[in-house]
Write a protein that holds these residues in place. Structure first.
Motif, PDB file in Angstrom:
ATOM      1  N   LEU A 135      13.613  79.508 -14.598  1.00  0.00           N
ATOM      2  CA  LEU A 135      12.441  78.845 -15.163  1.00  0.00           C
ATOM      3  C   LEU A 135      11.919  79.751 -16.278  1.00  0.00           C
ATOM      4  CD1 LEU A 135      10.641  77.704 -11.885  1.00  0.00           C
ATOM      5  CD2 LEU A 135      12.246  76.412 -13.304  1.00  0.00           C
ATOM      6  N   ARG A 137       9.553  80.203 -19.830  1.00  0.00           N
ATOM      7  CA  ARG A 137       8.445  79.674 -20.629  1.00  0.00           C
ATOM      8  C   ARG A 137       8.617  80.135 -22.068  1.00  0.00           C
ATOM      9  NH1 ARG A 137       6.722  80.203 -15.663  1.00  0.00           N
ATOM     10  NH2 ARG A 137       6.536  82.479 -15.740  1.00  0.00           N
ATOM     11  N   LEU A 147       5.899  75.829 -23.032  1.00  0.00           N
ATOM     12  CA  LEU A 147       6.724  74.811 -22.384  1.00  0.00           C
ATOM     13  C   LEU A 147       7.668  75.506 -21.422  1.00  0.00           C
ATOM     14  CD1 LEU A 147       7.851  71.918 -22.060  1.00  0.00           C
ATOM     15  CD2 LEU A 147       9.449  72.463 -23.915  1.00  0.00           C
ATOM     16  N   GLN A 148       7.700  75.015 -20.207  1.00  0.00           N
ATOM     17  CA  GLN A 148       8.643  75.551 -19.215  1.00  0.00           C
ATOM     18  C   GLN A 148       9.959  74.809 -19.339  1.00  0.00           C
ATOM     19  OE1 GLN A 148       7.538  76.910 -15.114  1.00  0.00           O
ATOM     20  NE2 GLN A 148       8.583  75.014 -14.532  1.00  0.00           N
ATOM     21  N   ILE A 149      11.046  75.570 -19.495  1.00  0.00           N
ATOM     22  CA  ILE A 149      12.372  74.965 -19.548  1.00  0.00           C
ATOM     23  C   ILE A 149      13.162  75.438 -18.339  1.00  0.00           C
ATOM     24  CG2 ILE A 149      12.351  74.789 -22.066  1.00  0.00           C
ATOM     25  CD1 ILE A 149      14.213  77.200 -22.175  1.00  0.00           C
ATOM     26  N   VAL A 177       6.657  67.916 -13.690  1.00  0.00           N
ATOM     27  CA  VAL A 177       6.736  69.023 -12.745  1.00  0.00           C
ATOM     28  C   VAL A 177       6.225  68.562 -11.384  1.00  0.00           C
ATOM     29  CG1 VAL A 177       5.900  71.340 -12.196  1.00  0.00           C
ATOM     30  CG2 VAL A 177       6.441  70.731 -14.557  1.00  0.00           C
ATOM     31  N   HIS A 184       1.488  73.751 -16.052  1.00  0.00           N
ATOM     32  CA  HIS A 184       2.607  72.959 -16.549  1.00  0.00           C
ATOM     33  C   HIS A 184       2.583  71.563 -15.934  1.00  0.00           C
ATOM     34  CE1 HIS A 184       4.255  76.646 -18.211  1.00  0.00           C
ATOM     35  NE2 HIS A 184       4.089  77.214 -17.030  1.00  0.00           N
ATOM     36  N   GLU A 187       8.152  69.730 -17.760  1.00  0.00           N
ATOM     37  CA  GLU A 187       9.119  70.768 -18.086  1.00  0.00           C
ATOM     38  C   GLU A 187      10.333  70.117 -18.707  1.00  0.00           C
ATOM     39  OE1 GLU A 187       9.867  72.570 -14.325  1.00  0.00           O
ATOM     40  OE2 GLU A 187      11.182  70.946 -13.615  1.00  0.00           O
TER      41      GLU A 187
END
Length: 615
Positions: A135, A137, A147-149, A177, A184, A187
């Motif tokens: 995870l 950011r 943005l969390q990828i 999420v 968040h 994601e």
């Protein structure tokens, strides 16, 4: 399994087509016009946090701010595409057993005799030795929110995309999420890694989750400081403020012009010290070379001039100008003696002494006397040895000049402009202001709202001094006196304790303002003003210019200023003179006001203060 991405180039040009479509033909987030990616502002910067984009595909990029521990999954047989069930069609029972149990397959290889069965079983599966998900950011600088990828180890080595500071460009699907954390809402489930800009984690100075960088970080790593949320937020506020300024002036009939950064007019600095520009084209010398003896003779003459000025109790501005010339002469003499060579002024690029502009008022007047209403956005330079947390050597100002206008017109325009800038930044940079306020005031920017909505106090300089003289419950380091400048402490008391709102101070004694300020009827005061705000001090100042030639010449002679530097300036009065007024707004101090920061060095990463100009 897809090969690791290149660390120095984007994917092939065909990826631009993939950026607008997905394998499932799902809708895609619109990309920027001049980049094959969507900005994070268009995703997580939306009011809904990106919730309305769930299910869409997007190409996004940014720098890694932080990452969570890798979540490791059980190792086992997987197919090349997202690990579907092992294909067993057409296999015998023995081959199915070999395909599904790796230990039996290994034993069969060792004992031999079942090579064909092992090969067929191996062809139906692929192996992932260390499966996992990270995870990460990222932020591309377009907004406060990260943005969390979600990156699978089958796409690339996870240590590449989890290193703080690494740059990544990825393509994937926006998903909600689970549980929707406060940080968040959505994601990006990464399907392709298009680019990785590697980082040396041992030398990278920004630690994970560095949001409010310490001053040493900005000072020592100004080229990287903008990646922190705080400095990036200030940069976006500054950008919005400059854009709002252009909008204000353009919609009110002003023309934008560019004034020179280098000037030959030393009197434009008033009492301020100026930076000398010395640029030579070669090492040639001739009989016009300046020797240490010549400079020492000049020092002797300057010293006599200063003594005469002191005895005559002449204007302070003329005395300070002479003292500044003496200081420069001493510095030049020391330099010549230390280096042991002659300085050839004939070889100077401009053939005459020049300086960095301390203000743009004089040159802006020439445009105003032709285009009527003009403004400029330019840097100014002051070589003052002042407190670095309050004064920069390089500042940026918005300067405006209005023809056919008197002091009241300039005050009204400056006030409207400031309120417009404050209102626009408060509206369009609310996320940045909330972050910089560190959650204080519940996101309500009362200091901005009150400055925009409430009437500003207007007092004369004399009224300001008399108010300070009546203060009994507070002592000031410098006593308030008529005819003396108001100190920062004096102005702070007026706006923070007395009136508790912005204050416009006008009608100053002529000795406290530049030579070009218009004399009033009593010939002791000039048409000039300062706008002082709480916690910051003066953010704008202005004057009505002296258009009467005789008064202007008398003022210059009183101050013993050099006429030869101002021949071009006098021509404005000789050929079609007009009443005109102007003002200047200090951008850095205005940013201090809206952000509630305490140190002016925090508003720009490439700060210029005494002894500090690294890059």
């Amino acid at each position: 399994m897809e090969s690791s991405p290149s660390s120095s180039a984007f994917a092939s040009a065909s990826s631009s087509e993939e950026a607008t479509t997905s394998s499932n033909d799902a809708p895609a987030v619109e990309s920027l016009k001049y980049s094959r990616r969507a900005s994070l502002r268009s995703v997580v910067g939306r009011p809904d946090g990106g919730l309305g984009l769930a299910g869409k595909h997007a190409v996004v990029g940014g720098w890694v701010k932080s990452s969570d521990a890798v979540k490791t999954k059980l190792a086992g047989p997987v197919s090349p595409h997202r690990m579907p069930a092992t294909e067993t069609t057409g296999l015998t029972c023995t081959e199915v057993l070999l395909a599904r149990v790796p230990l039996i397959r290994c034993i069969a290889k060792l004992i031999g005799g079942a090579a064909a069965a092992v090969d067929r079983a191996s062809a139906s599966v692929s192996y992932k030795v260390a499966a996992g998900t990270a995870l990460v950011r990222i932020n591309d600088g377009s907004c406060v929110a990260d943005l969390q990828i979600v990156v699978d180890s089958s796409l690339c080595p996870l240590e590449q995309v989890t290193a703080t500071g690494a740059c990544v460009l990825v393509e994937g699907k926006i998903e909600v999420v689970e549980g929707r954390s406060q940080q968040h809402v959505v994601e990006l489930s990464v399907e392709k890694v298009l680019h990785v800009g590697a980082v040396n984690i041992d030398n990278y100075p920004l630690l994970s989750n560095v949001e409010l960088p310490p001053p040493e970080l900005v000072k020592n790593y100004s080229h990287l400081a903008t990646r922190t949320t705080a400095v990036a937020s200030v940069a976006r506020i500054r950008s919005e403020m400059v854009h709002a300024a252009h909008t204000f002036f353009q919609t009110n009939g002003f023309f934008h012009v560019n004034t020179p950064i280098i000037t030959a007019t030393t009197v434009a600095g008033g009492r301020s010290k100026m930076f000398r520009v010395m640029q030579t084209t070669s090492n040639k010398s001739d009989n016009r070379a300046i020797t240490p003896e010549v400079v020492r003779a000049s020092i002797k003459a300057k010293t006599k001039q200063i003594e005469a000025l002191k005895r005559s109790e002449s204007n302070k501005e003329a005395l300070e100008a002479a003292e500044m010339d003496l200081q420069r002469a001493n510095e030049l003499a020391t330099q010549l003696e230390q280096q042991g060579f002659n300085a050839d002024l004939s070889d100077n690029f401009f053939q005459n002494p020049l300086y960095l502009s301390p203000n743009h008022t004089l040159h802006l007047e020439t445009y105003a006397c032709a285009l009527s209403s003009v403004y400029t956005f330019s840097p100014v330079f002051l070589a003052e040895n002042l407190e670095p947390h309050k004064h920069l050597a390089e500042m940026w100002t918005i300067d405006a000049e209005l023809a056919f206008a008197e002091l009241e017109d300039a005050i009204s325009c400056a006030k409207d402009c400031l309120k417009w800038l404050l209102s626009t930044v408060s509206k369009n940079c609310s996320d940045e202001l909330k972050f910089l306020s560190n959650g204080a005031n519940n996101g309500i920017f009362s200091h901005i709202e009150s400055a925009v909505s409430s009437p500003w106090e207007r007092i004369t300089y004399s009224e300001a001094v008399n108010t300070l003289l009546q203060v009994k419950d507070k002592s000031f380091e410098a006593k308030a006196e008529l005819g003396m400048p108001l100190s920062l402490e004096h102005m702070s008391y007026l706006v923070d304790d007395c009136y508790k709102k912005p204050v416009i101070i006008y009608e100053y004694p002529k000795e406290l303002k530049p030579f070009y300020a218009r004399l009033m009827e009593d010939a002791t005061k000039v048409s000039a003003f300062d706008i002082v705000v709480p916690k910051v001090g003066i953010i704008a100042c202005g004057t009505q210019k002296e258009e009467r030639m005789d008064n202007l010449m008398a003022r210059i002679d009183d101050l013993r200023l050099p006429r030869d530097q101002l021949d071009w300036y006098f021509n404005i009065r000789k050929h079609g003179t007009v009443k005109h007024s102007g003002f200047s707004i200090d951008i850095e101090r205005l940013i201090l006001l809206v952000t509630c920061l305490n140190d002016v060095r925090d508003v720009k990463p490439f700060q210029r203060t005494k002894g500090d100009a690294k890059c």
